[in-house]
Motif scaffolding. Sequence first.
Motif, short mmCIF file in Angstrom:
data_model
loop_
_atom_site.label_atom_id
_atom_site.label_comp_id
_atom_site.label_asym_id
_atom_site.label_seq_id
_atom_site.Cartn_x
_atom_site.Cartn_y
_atom_site.Cartn_z
N PHE A 306 5.48 14.22 30.63
CA PHE A 306 6.51 13.37 30.03
C PHE A 306 7.49 14.36 29.40
N ARG A 307 8.69 14.49 30.03
CA ARG A 307 9.67 15.46 29.52
C ARG A 307 10.40 14.83 28.33
N THR A 308 9.90 15.05 27.13
CA THR A 308 10.41 14.32 25.97
C THR A 308 11.81 14.73 25.54
N GLU A 309 12.30 15.87 26.05
CA GLU A 309 13.62 16.33 25.58
C GLU A 309 14.73 15.35 25.93
N PHE A 310 14.49 14.48 26.93
CA PHE A 310 15.55 13.53 27.29
C PHE A 310 15.84 12.54 26.16
N LEU A 345 8.76 19.11 22.88
CA LEU A 345 10.17 19.38 23.16
C LEU A 345 10.45 20.69 23.90
N ASP A 346 11.13 20.59 25.03
CA ASP A 346 11.52 21.79 25.79
C ASP A 346 13.05 21.86 25.84
N LEU A 347 13.67 21.92 24.67
CA LEU A 347 15.14 22.06 24.64
C LEU A 347 15.50 23.51 24.87
N ASP A 350 18.71 25.01 30.38
CA ASP A 350 19.82 24.17 30.85
C ASP A 350 19.87 22.84 30.11
N LYS A 351 18.93 22.60 29.17
CA LYS A 351 18.92 21.33 28.45
C LYS A 351 19.44 21.56 27.04
N LEU A 352 20.76 21.53 26.91
CA LEU A 352 21.36 21.87 25.63
C LEU A 352 21.70 20.63 24.84
N ALA A 442 -1.88 23.55 27.71
CA ALA A 442 -0.74 24.48 27.70
C ALA A 442 -0.12 24.52 29.08
N MET A 443 1.21 24.61 29.09
CA MET A 443 1.87 24.83 30.37
C MET A 443 1.79 26.32 30.70
N ILE A 444 1.57 26.60 31.94
CA ILE A 444 1.56 28.00 32.38
C ILE A 444 2.83 28.19 33.20
N GLU A 445 3.82 28.85 32.58
CA GLU A 445 5.13 28.97 33.21
C GLU A 445 5.65 30.40 33.19
N ILE A 446 4.90 31.28 32.50
CA ILE A 446 5.38 32.65 32.30
C ILE A 446 4.25 33.58 32.75
N GLY A 466 3.80 25.06 35.40
CA GLY A 466 5.21 24.67 35.60
C GLY A 466 5.81 25.64 36.60
N THR A 467 5.71 25.30 37.87
CA THR A 467 6.14 26.26 38.90
C THR A 467 7.65 26.49 38.89
N ASN A 468 8.42 25.51 38.40
CA ASN A 468 9.88 25.71 38.38
C ASN A 468 10.21 26.97 37.57
N ASP A 469 9.56 27.07 36.41
CA ASP A 469 9.80 28.25 35.58
C ASP A 469 8.96 29.43 36.01
N LEU A 470 7.71 29.18 36.42
CA LEU A 470 6.85 30.32 36.81
C LEU A 470 7.53 31.11 37.93
N ASP A 478 17.18 33.19 38.51
CA ASP A 478 17.67 32.04 37.75
C ASP A 478 17.58 30.79 38.62
N ARG A 479 16.83 29.78 38.14
CA ARG A 479 16.56 28.62 38.97
C ARG A 479 17.80 27.77 39.23
N LEU A 480 18.91 28.05 38.52
CA LEU A 480 20.13 27.24 38.71
C LEU A 480 21.20 27.97 39.53
N VAL A 515 -0.55 21.06 38.48
CA VAL A 515 0.77 21.63 38.75
C VAL A 515 1.78 20.52 38.54
N CYS A 516 2.77 20.74 37.67
CA CYS A 516 3.75 19.69 37.41
C CYS A 516 5.17 20.12 37.78
N GLY A 517 5.33 21.32 38.34
CA GLY A 517 6.66 21.74 38.81
C GLY A 517 6.96 21.07 40.15
C1 PEP Z 1 8.42 23.61 35.29
O1 PEP Z 1 8.98 24.58 34.77
O2 PEP Z 1 7.88 23.65 36.42
C2 PEP Z 1 8.38 22.33 34.59
C3 PEP Z 1 7.68 21.32 35.06
O3 PEP Z 1 9.14 22.20 33.46
P1 PEP Z 1 10.76 21.99 33.48
O4 PEP Z 1 11.16 21.78 34.92
O5 PEP Z 1 11.01 20.81 32.64
O6 PEP Z 1 11.23 23.28 32.93
#
Ligand code: PEP
Length: 595
Positions: A306-310, A345-347, A350-352, A442-446, A466-470, A478-480, A515-517
């Motif tokens: 649940f991405r609460t930052e929204f 919160l994951d502010l 890109d979530k400013l 814990a999220m494993i993203e790093i 969190g594979t998006n960040d991992l 940079d994912r963007l 895995v939630c990415g």
């Molecule tokens: C991720 O990094 O894979 C993740 C699920 O978190 P977010 O996309 O919100 O950074």
Amino acid sequence: MPERNATGELIFRGIPVSSGVCVGKILVLGQQRVQITRHEIAEADVPRELDRLEQGLLATRSQLHEIQQQVTQAMGAKDASIFEAHLLVLDDPTLLEGVTRMIADDKVTAEWAFHVVAERFAQTLEALPDDYLRERVADLRDVAGRVVNNLIGHNDAVDLTRLKEPCIVIAHDLAPSITARLDKKMVLGFGTDVGGKTSHTAIMARSLRIPAVVGLQHASHELHAGQTVLLDGFNGLVILNPTDQTLFEYGQIEERQKSFDERLREIHDQPAVTLDGAQITLSANIEEAADAAEVKLAGGEGVGLFRTEFLFLNRSTLPSEEEQYQAYQQVAAALKPDPVIIRTLDLGGDKLPTIVDIAQDTAEMNPFLGWRAIRFCLQESAIFRAQLRAILRASAEGNVKIMYPMISGLEELTQSNELVEQCKAELRAAGVPFDENLEIGAMIEIPSAVMIADSLAKRVKFFSIGTNDLIQYTLAVDRLNEKIAYLYDPTHPAVLRLIKLTVEAAHRHGIWTGVCGEMASDPAMIPLLLGLGVDELSITPPLVPPIKYIIRRLKLSECKELADFALNCESSAEILTRSQALVSRAAPDLFGGAH
Ligand code: PEP
Ligand code: MG
């Protein structure tokens, strides 16, 4: 330019933004656009003109509030939140100052001044090398058009909420406020000359599940009302006067799609279990409380992220503990007894936030390496504590779990756990109920978190990767950034080895790993993730049925062989090909659709 094929059909090519196919008569919008001309006024009339401007802004504000309410009811608060951005345009001090100055200095009418100043803003935004900002131009022009129409007393020529027969709408551009109010029963699909995948109009089309194609260039000038077209939202095509053969071929695709959908419905209540009996938990990612209904509809086993930052975006003040509690408990109660993993919160990145209290004064050089997620929360502990209390209180209403984002070292985890304990003690003392056994993960993203996964695993009940960040942090991509998107590679051997290390550490300590990415939402990645030993996948709700279908047709033993091969392979392309081949073999009908 449209192309003419051998059978004489005229084909317009654009960008597919919302899947589906439809055939129907066209309604062309925008050809009745009003012309605004410059009119000068007398010095003495300036105050009256400023007053008219005020009235025009008031009328626009109340229309936008009304649309926002309608859209909230029809589509949920997330889609309606874009009108917050529209309302902000109306309060933009630089824009309004520019308009009032032009009325007073140049002695022109309010509509002319608003049109000119807003257009100047739009052109500046349009010239920026940022796709997202460029697409916000549509929002600005939408609001400006509305203000000008109100000033000159012009109403939209065609009321799309009251169409009498089904049609396909073709327009130069469709403002989000118009798209949001389309009558789904009458508008079969739409195509626009301009726009991109992340424009709000495209996002709305996907929410409404209306086939849509944007970026059709001059289609709105070359097509005429009453002509028959086929609109293909899978491939981004609009075909004028489709032949019987084309209609037949598309009809077959539609039939195949329907029978595949039927198969997906049949497994709605079945578990995500492989042919050789391995059960995977298949849960969903959500961004707001209203999404809980979609999770149930899709057959998800709860919420894995649940991405609460929204809750904290597109607003000027912080949400209170009570407001957060209401949102969290609503999801927990709706999905009970299934788990709801609430990510703190994951502010940042890109979530400013636009919230005055926490907006940053200066831009960071590297926002993804900066003041983000758990780092932000541990520094802004009042905000973090309010969220933790709200989550704890919601845990009395269902199966709630907490998950921390972006853990890079043990200290962050232990500090966060201490804060949770303090919040628990406060609630206990006040007699407020919560779940004493609430689990924390814990999220494993790093990569650093992977390398200390044994230490982390001793202190949490689960991991979610969190594979998006991992991927971005492992490959330094940079994912963007579309310029280096070719380097963003989920099957890079380094990424797969890090996933494997995480799973092994978790299992050594008797905890599970999900895995939630986005990698978990990609059909081609499923055999690999299963083979690497992942226990849970959390994916976007509409993909729960097809991913479950794939899992039910795979053998874990084959997935493990694939993963063993991948862990010893040097080529990410070869790993991808093999994983894709396994999915295509297991679920060939998944790829027989309209592509
Ligand atoms: C991720 O990094 O894979 C993740 C699920 O978190 P977010 O996309 O919100 O950074
Ligand atoms: Mg992340």
